[in-house]
Structures are given as C-alpha cells and as structure tokens.
Design an enzyme around this catalytic site. Structure first.
Site, PDB file in Angstrom:
ATOM      1  N   GLU A 156     -10.690  17.533   9.113  1.00 41.31           N
ATOM      2  CA  GLU A 156     -10.219  17.489   7.453  1.00 41.31           C
ATOM      3  C   GLU A 156     -10.460  18.800   6.927  1.00 41.31           C
ATOM      4  OE1 GLU A 156     -10.509  13.933   6.130  1.00 41.31           O
ATOM      5  OE2 GLU A 156     -11.434  12.870   7.418  1.00 41.31           O
ATOM      6  N   ARG A 178      -5.097  11.604  -6.307  1.00 39.25           N
ATOM      7  CA  ARG A 178      -6.524  11.891  -4.779  1.00 39.25           C
ATOM      8  C   ARG A 178      -5.751  10.633  -3.364  1.00 39.25           C
ATOM      9  NH1 ARG A 178     -12.695  10.481  -5.405  1.00 39.25           N
ATOM     10  NH2 ARG A 178     -13.667  10.329  -3.269  1.00 39.25           N
TER      11      ARG A 178
HETATM   12  P1  NAD Z   1     -22.148  10.143  10.720  1.00 34.29           P
HETATM   13  O1  NAD Z   1     -22.648  10.204   9.275  1.00 34.29           O
HETATM   14  O2  NAD Z   1     -22.691   9.219  11.501  1.00 34.29           O
HETATM   15  O3  NAD Z   1     -23.019  11.731  11.868  1.00 34.29           O
HETATM   16  C1  NAD Z   1     -22.587  12.122  13.306  1.00 34.29           C
HETATM   17  C2  NAD Z   1     -23.516  12.652  13.891  1.00 34.29           C
HETATM   18  O4  NAD Z   1     -24.185  13.568  14.085  1.00 34.29           O
HETATM   19  C3  NAD Z   1     -24.633  11.081  13.843  1.00 34.29           C
HETATM   20  O5  NAD Z   1     -24.870  10.504  14.648  1.00 34.29           O
HETATM   21  C4  NAD Z   1     -25.669  12.362  13.571  1.00 34.29           C
HETATM   22  O6  NAD Z   1     -27.046  11.290  13.298  1.00 34.29           O
HETATM   23  C5  NAD Z   1     -24.947  12.996  13.720  1.00 34.29           C
HETATM   24  N1  NAD Z   1     -25.942  14.291  13.081  1.00 34.29           N
HETATM   25  C6  NAD Z   1     -25.687  14.603  11.573  1.00 34.29           C
HETATM   26  N2  NAD Z   1     -25.818  15.992  10.909  1.00 34.29           N
HETATM   27  C7  NAD Z   1     -26.157  16.495  12.161  1.00 34.29           C
HETATM   28  C8  NAD Z   1     -26.631  17.790  12.603  1.00 34.29           C
HETATM   29  N3  NAD Z   1     -26.403  18.321  11.763  1.00 34.29           N
HETATM   30  N4  NAD Z   1     -27.385  17.878  13.167  1.00 34.29           N
HETATM   31  C9  NAD Z   1     -27.401  16.921  14.636  1.00 34.29           C
HETATM   32  N5  NAD Z   1     -26.748  15.979  14.441  1.00 34.29           N
HETATM   33  C10 NAD Z   1     -26.210  15.661  13.452  1.00 34.29           C
HETATM   34  O7  NAD Z   1     -20.806  10.848  10.677  1.00 34.29           O
HETATM   35  P2  NAD Z   1     -19.754  11.507   9.655  1.00 34.29           P
HETATM   36  O8  NAD Z   1     -18.688  12.005  10.786  1.00 34.29           O
HETATM   37  O9  NAD Z   1     -20.768  13.203   9.490  1.00 34.29           O
HETATM   38  O10 NAD Z   1     -19.538  10.619   8.744  1.00 34.29           O
HETATM   39  C11 NAD Z   1     -18.565   9.089   9.074  1.00 34.29           C
HETATM   40  C12 NAD Z   1     -18.709   8.505   8.256  1.00 34.29           C
HETATM   41  O11 NAD Z   1     -18.553   9.250   6.198  1.00 34.29           O
HETATM   42  C13 NAD Z   1     -17.794   7.000   7.857  1.00 34.29           C
HETATM   43  O12 NAD Z   1     -18.742   6.204   7.506  1.00 34.29           O
HETATM   44  C14 NAD Z   1     -17.024   7.022   7.280  1.00 34.29           C
HETATM   45  O13 NAD Z   1     -16.317   6.030   6.745  1.00 34.29           O
HETATM   46  C15 NAD Z   1     -17.393   8.153   5.955  1.00 34.29           C
HETATM   47  N6  NAD Z   1     -16.551   9.050   4.926  1.00 34.29           N
HETATM   48  C16 NAD Z   1     -16.959   9.038   4.017  1.00 34.29           C
HETATM   49  C17 NAD Z   1     -15.830   9.270   3.083  1.00 34.29           C
HETATM   50  C18 NAD Z   1     -15.947   9.218   1.405  1.00 34.29           C
HETATM   51  O14 NAD Z   1     -15.393  10.054   0.478  1.00 34.29           O
HETATM   52  N7  NAD Z   1     -17.398   8.826   0.970  1.00 34.29           N
HETATM   53  C19 NAD Z   1     -14.689  10.690   3.304  1.00 34.29           C
HETATM   54  C20 NAD Z   1     -14.719  10.298   4.697  1.00 34.29           C
HETATM   55  C21 NAD Z   1     -15.460   9.813   5.354  1.00 34.29           C
HETATM   56  N1  GLY Z   2     -12.278  10.669   1.886  1.00 35.48           N
HETATM   57  C1  GLY Z   2     -11.348  10.671   0.630  1.00 35.48           C
HETATM   58  C2  GLY Z   2     -11.353  10.446  -0.796  1.00 35.48           C
HETATM   59  O1  GLY Z   2     -12.051  11.533  -0.903  1.00 35.48           O
HETATM   60  O2  GLY Z   2     -10.470  10.063  -1.856  1.00 35.48           O
END
Ligand code: NAD
Ligand code: GLY
Length: 370
Positions: A185, A242
């Site tokens: 990202e 966006r």
């Molecule tokens: P996640 O929240 O599942 O975290 C990934 C893993 O890392 C998990 O197992 C978590 O327990 C672990 N973890 C997190 N921080 C840690 C740390 N500091 N130390 C040890 N372990 C840690 O995954 P992610 O990749 O952060 O987020 C993915 C999610 O985000 C998806 O659901 C996706 O749809 C969403 N997302 C949302 C947006 C938005 O704009 N709202 C944008 C991109 C992705």
């Molecule tokens: N991650 C895409 C958005 O925030 O629009």
C-alpha cells in the site's frame, strides 16, 4: 514527529506519526480522554504485544482501561462481533462525546469505527493503527465496515476518527509477512501519482522493511499525506479522485475471493500482484511503456513479494477470476471502473474496460512463464 492534517469538511483531524506514541498515549490524545474510564477495542495478538504498554500509559495518568479483546483475523469483521461490541460499549456507558480507542490493524479499526458510527448515532473514536497497512491506509479517511455473506466490506459507514496516532514502534512486533503486505500500500501511493516516491521506494524499500526507522517514518508520513490530500478532495468517493486508491484492488479482490480470503493470500499481497496486473494490462493496451510495468514487478520481487499470478498456484482460468469482479462493490450499471496507468505515477479511472478482455488478459498472465 510528523503531524499530517486531514482537512475533511466539518471534522478535520490530525495523523501523528512517531515511534513511542502508545507509551505516551494520554498526552498524545491531547485532552480527548475526558473520563477516568477508557474503552479500548483490540485483538488478541495486539493485546499480547502492546496491551501492557497501553495499560501502563493510561493508568500512569489516572485512567482505568476497559478492554474488549477480540479474536485476531478477518472473521472478526462480522455482524455478531459488531453487535456484541456495540452492546459492550453501551454497557461501558460510552456517550457521544467520549472517545473509543481502536488499537490494532485494519480489522480492529474498521470494526471499531463502524461500531462508533452507529453508537448513539455516532460517538468519537481514535485510531491507534499497529500494522503498516493500517498506518498508511485503513486508519485514515473514515471508511469503516464489516464483511457479510455477500462479500467483504459491503456494510459500513463513512465515519472519520477524531485522531490517528501511528506509533512506528508497533511495527517492531508485526510479523514480517504482514509488514511486507502493508508495504504494497506504500508503493501504491508512488504508482498513483508520485513517480519520485516510487523511485524512493526502489532505493529505500528494502531498508524500510529491515527496520530502518528514519525510512519508516518518511514512508508512513509521506503515504498518509498523500491519502489525506485525496480524502480532503473526495471524502465520499463521489468524484473519481478517491477511487484511485483502489489501484490493484479490483484484480486483487478477485484473487482474494478465489483464494477464499485466507492466509494463502493477505490483502496487501493481493494488491501487490493486482498492481502488477493493472500495469501490465495498461501496457498491453498501449497506455504505458511495458518497461515501466516490469519495473513495478521487479521492485516487488526485490523486496521479497510475489508479483506473478503463477506464484499463487491457482486452479482456475481468467474467466473465473473476471467472474469474481462482477460482485465488486464498485460495479455501476453493468460497468466496472478500473484504475489503469499512463505511466508510473499517472493512474486514472477507466470506465470502458471489458471484462471479457480482462479474462483474456488474465489467461495470458496465468500462462506467463509456463
Ligand atoms: P489485521 O488487522 O488482520 O492485522 C494483521 C495481523 O497482524 C493480525 O493477526 C493482527 O492480530 C496482527 N497484528 C496487528 N498489529 C500487530 C502488531 N503491532 N504486532 C503483532 N501483531 C500485530 O490486518 P490489516 O492488514 O492491518 O488490515 C486488513 C483489513 O483492513 C481488512 O479487513 C481490509 O478490508 C481493511 N482495510 C480497510 C481500509 C479502509 O480504508 N478502511 C483500507 C485497507 C484495508
Ligand atoms: N483504502 C481505500 C480508501 O480509503 O478509499
């Protein structure tokens, strides 16, 4: 410390980026924790790694933390967890002016943000992102959501946080695979509209991933600043601006759907391959030089990420992958907008892409190197 303003109309807020923000949580929240009791939503892994630091940081300033520790993983973004989290917040007596803390990755941020958006028709929340993906993307911009049987992120709300504190120290405990997935990202911002930043990634990405703190701060702050500009211009994704943040995501979501949203392919890993596919599709259409598309694949290879479809060992063809795209939430009157590129740093939204052509292209990619 880098401080990046997110100038959304009516609810501007700041993203603060520095190592050590969680250990100094109360002063960094700048008066927002107005009651002794502080509700915090997190997951089990993050609680194990950072629970004690946050607990001490709050207690040292006279606060009493109340934890809701959810299972780690995508399955937590679900109706039942949303309902039980909202009930829990009500039991905690959270009022509209109170701030709920979301400590974790995108899963916790999306779920907690959505819960905050519907609690008493909207209470405040503070994002404390602990993954690289959450620091550079999901914690900023106010998209919140859960998944349903029909698909990912199909139910949610726009609800901006009151503050984002991106503690770079949190990345020290993040599993390496998660760090790399989040790095996709970071690269995305270069590809969307900042060729110089992509070149910076080529030069500094390996050091950043190995732990260079100066590079991490620069990459997170630079990425957040880029996202903040986009969100300020098009908060609700009503113009095409966006939507550019979806570079690689249409291909990526099809790959995630095909692999069952499983540990076989993390979201950021799918986005990485998706960005290569978007670039190669653009090059195939004569929009960008082939050499630029291959530069992207080469950089992802150089930092140890998969960049080729064949590396996923998929047992499907291009039509099956294109069929997943029919369920994409961006589908509009039978047309699926694709983010394509006219060069590195020159992404644009194309609404004339034929899914049959995408299927043919994906078949070529599946056969590549065979
Ligand atoms: P996640 O929240 O599942 O975290 C990934 C893993 O890392 C998990 O197992 C978590 O327990 C672990 N973890 C997190 N921080 C840690 C740390 N500091 N130390 C040890 N372990 C840690 O995954 P992610 O990749 O952060 O987020 C993915 C999610 O985000 C998806 O659901 C996706 O749809 C969403 N997302 C949302 C947006 C938005 O704009 N709202 C944008 C991109 C992705
Ligand atoms: N991650 C895409 C958005 O925030 O629009």
């Amino acid at each position: 410390m880098a401080v990046i303003p997110v100038d959304v109309a009516g609810r501007p807020y700041e993203v603060r980026v520095e190592a050590g923000l969680l250990a100094e949580l109360v002063p960094n929240c700048r008066g927002r924790l107005r009651k002794r009791s502080v509700p915090i939503v997190t997951d089990a892994n993050v609680h194990a790694a950072w629970g004690e630091v946050v607990e001490t940081a709050l207690r040292d300033h006279g606060h009493e933390p109340h934890w809701r520790v959810l299972p780690a993983g995508e399955q937590t973004k679900a109706w039942d967890t949303l309902a039980s989290t909202v009930d829990w917040l009500l039991e905690q007596g959270v009022e509209r002016g109170d701030h709920v803390l979301a400590l974790g990755g995108g899963v916790i941020g999306d779920l907690t943000g959505f819960a905050a958006s519907i609690l008493k028709r909207g209470c405040q929340f503070i994002q404390l992102p602990t993954t690289l993906l959450a620091q550079v993307d999901s914690s900023v911009g106010g998209k919140t959501a859960i998944n349903t049987r029909a698909g990912k992120n199909l139910v949610g709300a726009f609800h901006q946080p009151a503050l984002v504190l991106a503690d770079l120290a949190a990345l020290d405990t993040l599993p390496e695979r998660e760090l790399r997935a989040g790095y996709a990202e970071v690269v995305k911002y270069g590809l969307i509209g900042d060729a110089d930043f992509f070149a910076w990634c080529e030069d500094n990405g390996p050091a950043l991933l190995s732990g260079n703190s100066r590079d991490r701060e620069y990459a997170v702050a630079h990425s957040v600043a880029h996202k903040a500009r986009i969100v300020a211009e098009d908060e609700r994704e009503t113009t095409d601006t966006r939507a550019l943040l979806n570079l690689g995501h249409t291909f990526g979501h099809a790959l995630e759907a095909e692999t069952g949203y499983s540990a076989h392919l993390l979201h950021g890993e799918a986005v990485a391959i998706g960005m290569v596919l978007a670039a190669r599709y653009s090059a195939r259409a004569g929009l960008m030089p082939k050499v630029s598309a291959e530069r992207i694949a080469a950089h992802l290879d150089a930092v140890g990420m998969r960049s080729e479809l064949r590396q996923l060992d998929l047992a499907c063809d291009g039509s099956a992958l294109a069929a997943h795209m029919l369920h994409d939430k961006k589908m509009d009157s039978g047309t699926l907008p694709f983010v394509l590129m006219k060069g590195i740093g020159k992404a644009y939204l194309d609404k004339s892409v034929s899914l049959d052509d995408v299927a043919a292209f994906l078949n070529e990619e599946l056969a590549r190197g065979a």
